[in-house]
Motif scaffolding. Structure first.
Motif, short mmCIF file in Angstrom:
data_model
loop_
_atom_site.label_atom_id
_atom_site.label_comp_id
_atom_site.label_asym_id
_atom_site.label_seq_id
_atom_site.Cartn_x
_atom_site.Cartn_y
_atom_site.Cartn_z
N MET A 82 53.05 47.65 32.92
CA MET A 82 52.56 46.56 33.51
C MET A 82 52.84 46.59 35.17
O MET A 82 51.61 46.27 35.61
CB MET A 82 53.24 45.37 33.12
N ASN A 83 53.66 47.33 35.41
CA ASN A 83 53.79 47.26 37.02
C ASN A 83 52.66 48.26 37.75
O ASN A 83 52.11 47.97 38.63
CB ASN A 83 55.24 47.89 37.49
N VAL A 84 52.24 49.22 37.07
CA VAL A 84 51.31 50.18 37.59
C VAL A 84 50.05 49.34 37.65
O VAL A 84 49.30 49.22 38.56
CB VAL A 84 51.17 51.31 36.77
N PHE A 85 49.78 48.62 36.54
CA PHE A 85 48.63 47.76 36.43
C PHE A 85 48.37 46.95 37.51
O PHE A 85 47.50 46.53 38.17
CB PHE A 85 48.50 47.17 35.08
N ALA A 86 49.61 46.22 37.70
CA ALA A 86 49.66 45.03 38.98
C ALA A 86 49.45 45.77 40.19
O ALA A 86 48.65 45.08 40.95
CB ALA A 86 51.02 44.23 38.71
N GLN A 87 49.97 46.95 40.61
CA GLN A 87 49.54 47.40 41.91
C GLN A 87 48.34 47.65 42.03
O GLN A 87 47.66 47.62 43.26
CB GLN A 87 50.55 48.78 41.77
N GLU A 88 47.74 48.23 40.96
CA GLU A 88 46.36 48.64 41.12
C GLU A 88 45.53 47.41 41.32
O GLU A 88 44.35 47.40 41.96
CB GLU A 88 45.75 49.50 39.77
N GLN A 89 45.62 46.31 40.54
CA GLN A 89 44.92 45.06 40.64
C GLN A 89 45.09 44.59 42.18
O GLN A 89 44.39 43.97 42.72
CB GLN A 89 45.29 44.12 39.64
N SER A 90 46.40 44.61 42.63
CA SER A 90 46.48 44.01 43.99
C SER A 90 46.11 44.58 45.10
O SER A 90 45.70 43.90 46.14
CB SER A 90 48.12 44.02 44.39
N SER A 91 45.65 45.83 45.11
CA SER A 91 44.79 46.39 45.97
C SER A 91 43.13 45.81 46.34
O SER A 91 42.66 46.07 47.06
CB SER A 91 44.58 47.92 45.82
N LYS A 92 42.72 45.16 45.15
CA LYS A 92 41.54 44.57 45.12
C LYS A 92 41.59 42.82 44.95
O LYS A 92 40.56 42.39 44.83
CB LYS A 92 40.78 44.95 43.72
N ALA A 93 42.64 42.41 45.24
CA ALA A 93 42.77 40.89 45.18
C ALA A 93 42.30 40.37 46.52
O ALA A 93 42.11 41.03 47.76
CB ALA A 93 44.33 40.60 45.28
N PHE A 94 41.84 39.09 46.59
CA PHE A 94 40.95 38.59 47.56
C PHE A 94 42.26 38.40 48.67
O PHE A 94 43.40 37.83 48.37
CB PHE A 94 40.69 37.26 47.28
N PRO A 95 42.09 38.66 49.79
CA PRO A 95 42.98 38.61 51.18
C PRO A 95 43.37 37.26 51.30
O PRO A 95 42.79 36.04 51.11
CB PRO A 95 42.34 39.34 52.15
N PHE A 96 44.57 37.13 51.99
CA PHE A 96 45.17 35.84 52.33
C PHE A 96 44.46 35.22 53.40
O PHE A 96 44.26 34.19 53.38
CB PHE A 96 46.84 35.97 52.64
N VAL A 97 44.12 35.77 54.39
CA VAL A 97 43.32 35.50 55.69
C VAL A 97 41.85 35.50 55.25
O VAL A 97 41.40 36.43 54.98
CB VAL A 97 43.54 36.37 56.98
N LEU A 98 41.00 34.37 55.26
CA LEU A 98 39.94 34.17 54.84
C LEU A 98 39.03 35.26 55.46
O LEU A 98 38.92 34.89 56.97
CB LEU A 98 39.26 32.70 54.92
N PRO A 99 38.20 36.11 55.14
CA PRO A 99 37.27 36.99 56.12
C PRO A 99 36.30 35.99 56.50
O PRO A 99 35.82 35.17 55.70
CB PRO A 99 36.83 37.93 55.18
N LYS A 100 35.98 36.61 57.76
CA LYS A 100 34.79 35.61 58.31
C LYS A 100 33.24 36.12 57.88
O LYS A 100 32.24 35.44 57.82
CB LYS A 100 34.73 35.91 59.79
N GLU A 101 33.52 37.70 57.41
CA GLU A 101 32.09 38.13 56.89
C GLU A 101 32.44 38.27 55.17
O GLU A 101 33.77 38.46 54.76
CB GLU A 101 31.96 39.54 57.40
N LYS A 102 31.66 38.27 54.48
CA LYS A 102 31.58 38.61 52.95
C LYS A 102 32.44 40.06 52.69
O LYS A 102 31.73 41.19 53.24
CB LYS A 102 30.40 38.38 52.28
N PRO A 103 33.53 40.08 52.14
CA PRO A 103 34.26 41.31 51.96
C PRO A 103 33.45 42.21 50.83
O PRO A 103 32.84 41.71 49.85
CB PRO A 103 35.62 40.95 51.31
N ASP A 104 33.64 43.32 50.99
CA ASP A 104 32.94 44.28 49.93
C ASP A 104 33.92 44.43 48.85
O ASP A 104 34.22 45.78 48.46
CB ASP A 104 32.71 45.65 50.74
#
Length: 420
Positions: free
Chosen positions: A17-39
């Motif tokens: 589960m920890n490995v899975f969480a780390q993989e998901q966290s790299s794709k999570a929406f960022p804390f600072v709202l991007p001014k441009e649409k993220p890829d």
């Protein structure tokens, strides 16, 4: 794959589960709202936040604003007894060193009495038996009423019953007032009021009626067969874009949408756009040049009420912002309304109205000023706030009707009976 499987077998489910969480966290929406649409893959809501609006935050959206209101000085309403009404202001223009506004003016012996009780002196509605008056100002708050601009013409000319809901156009050094010309008391199904026009060399008149219908009602069975309301002209692409509203259907309530008619000359001929209605909501027309296209305040009525919309071609409007407390029947001050600009700067203030200013027994409307920040030249952070706060009294004003209170009591009785 084998290494992960081995770790899972040795370390148990927790490591997996920890490995899975780390993989998901790299794709999570960022804390600072991007001014441009993220890829990254986005939900429908976030896709819309970047694709449907000019900016992902309302504070950065040039077509988002709150609206503030100021009481106007210089207008008398006869003690608010309902006999004097001012409503449906035109856009505000600046000429001869001062601001000008035109509006529907009613001065009748009694307040509106409804269509069945109306006659030659008793109005059916707030805008019945009206003329078009105008006022001038040095600051947009203190106004001097100048009197009538367009009186009711003799019967059977267009507008003999009432001339209302006007707007102004300046074209090649001349001025044109477009307005609804009623040929019957409002409320008698039909509201026969096609668009008429008068013209003058000066905003102070005198105004000469064209004595021809410039935008007629639609044909039988068409959406605008009964009424052409709120004509508003803007110069765009070298032509006159005249927007209007019609009400139709009526099952059970009227539907209100907005159309467009285009002409090469102020007196026409105006050609209705084949895609009409071009805006599916809104009770009145309030549009202004913005960047390469046209922006619209869509006020009350319809699925998209209380939105600000934009169309680069002036035809295919999309929602650009959602707001609240929008001005009713707004007539903005827009210096580039007639300049055929290829990059409109927007608006910051204007005149609107409040209907039924006291109660229905003394029904009349008053004019007031609104301010906003829908301008590329102004940055007002206070106008860009989007968390509204109202006192309890504001909410209590929107209480239940007698019928609703009865329904609530009956529903409560059923619940209590079931409990027993």
């Amino acid at each position: 794959m084998n290494r992960k499987l081995t770790l899972a077998l040795v370390g148990g489910l927790t490591i997996t589960m920890n490995v899975f969480a780390q993989e998901q966290s790299s794709k999570a929406f960022p804390f600072v709202l991007p001014k441009e649409k993220p890829d990254i893959e986005l939900s429908a809501a976030l896709e819309r936040n970047y694709d449907a609006y000019p900016a992902p935050r309302p504070e950065d959206n040039e077509l988002y604003s709150q609206f503030k209101y100021t009481e106007l000085r210089g207008f008398d309403y006869n003690g608010h007894d309902g006999t004097i009404s001012r409503r449906d202001p035109s856009k505000v223009i600046f000429a001869n060193g001062k601001y000008y506004v035109w509006y529907t003016y009613r001065n009748t012996p009694v307040p509106p009495q409804g269509a069945d009780k109306s006659n030659d002196t008793i109005p059916s509605s707030d805008w019945d038996l009206s003329e078009i008056w105008y006022a001038t100002s040095k600051d947009g708050v203190h106004w001097e009423e100048q009197g009538v601009a367009v009186p009711r013409p003799p019967k059977p000319q267009v507008g003999w019953r009432s001339v209302t809901t006007t707007d102004i156009l300046e074209w090649e050094g001349k001025y044109y007032l477009y307005y609804q010309g009623f040929m019957e008391a409002s409320g008698k199904r039909g509201d026969d009021c096609p668009v008429a026009v008068s013209y003058a060399e000066s905003p102070d008149g005198p105004w000469t009626p064209y004595n021809e219908i410039v935008v007629p009602n639609g044909g039988e069975g068409e959406w605008d067969q009964f009424s052409i309301h709120d004509p508003q002209p803007i110069v765009h692409n070298g032509k006159i874009y005249l927007y209007y509203k019609s009400d139709f259907d009526g099952d059970p309530n009227l539907v209100r949408m907005q159309g467009l008619a285009i002409a090469d000359h102020p007196l026409g001929p105006f050609r209705k756009h084949p895609l009409n209605p071009v805006i599916n909501s809104g009770h009145e027309t309030t549009l202004f040049p913005f960047k390469e296209g046209i922006a619209a305040l869509v006020i009350k009525d319809g699925n998209e009420h209380f939105t600000i919309q934009y169309a680069e071609d002036g035809v295919n409007f999309e929602i650009a912002a959602i707001t609240n407390l929008m001005p009713t029947a707004a007539g903005p001050f827009m210096p580039d309304a007639f300049t055929n600009t290829d990059y409109g700067k927007g608006i910051t203030w204007g005149i609107s109205h409040i209907t039924n200013a006291t109660d229905w027994e003394h029904n009349h409307a008053i004019l007031l000023r609104f301010d906003c920040d829908l301008s590329l030249d102004v940055h007002d952070p206070e106008m860009k706030k989007h968390n509204y706060y109202y006192k309890p009294e504001f909410y209590y004003q929107h209480g239940l009707t007698k019928e609703q209170l009865q329904r609530v009591a009956e529903e409560n009785a059923k619940v209590m009976d079931n409990r027993e």
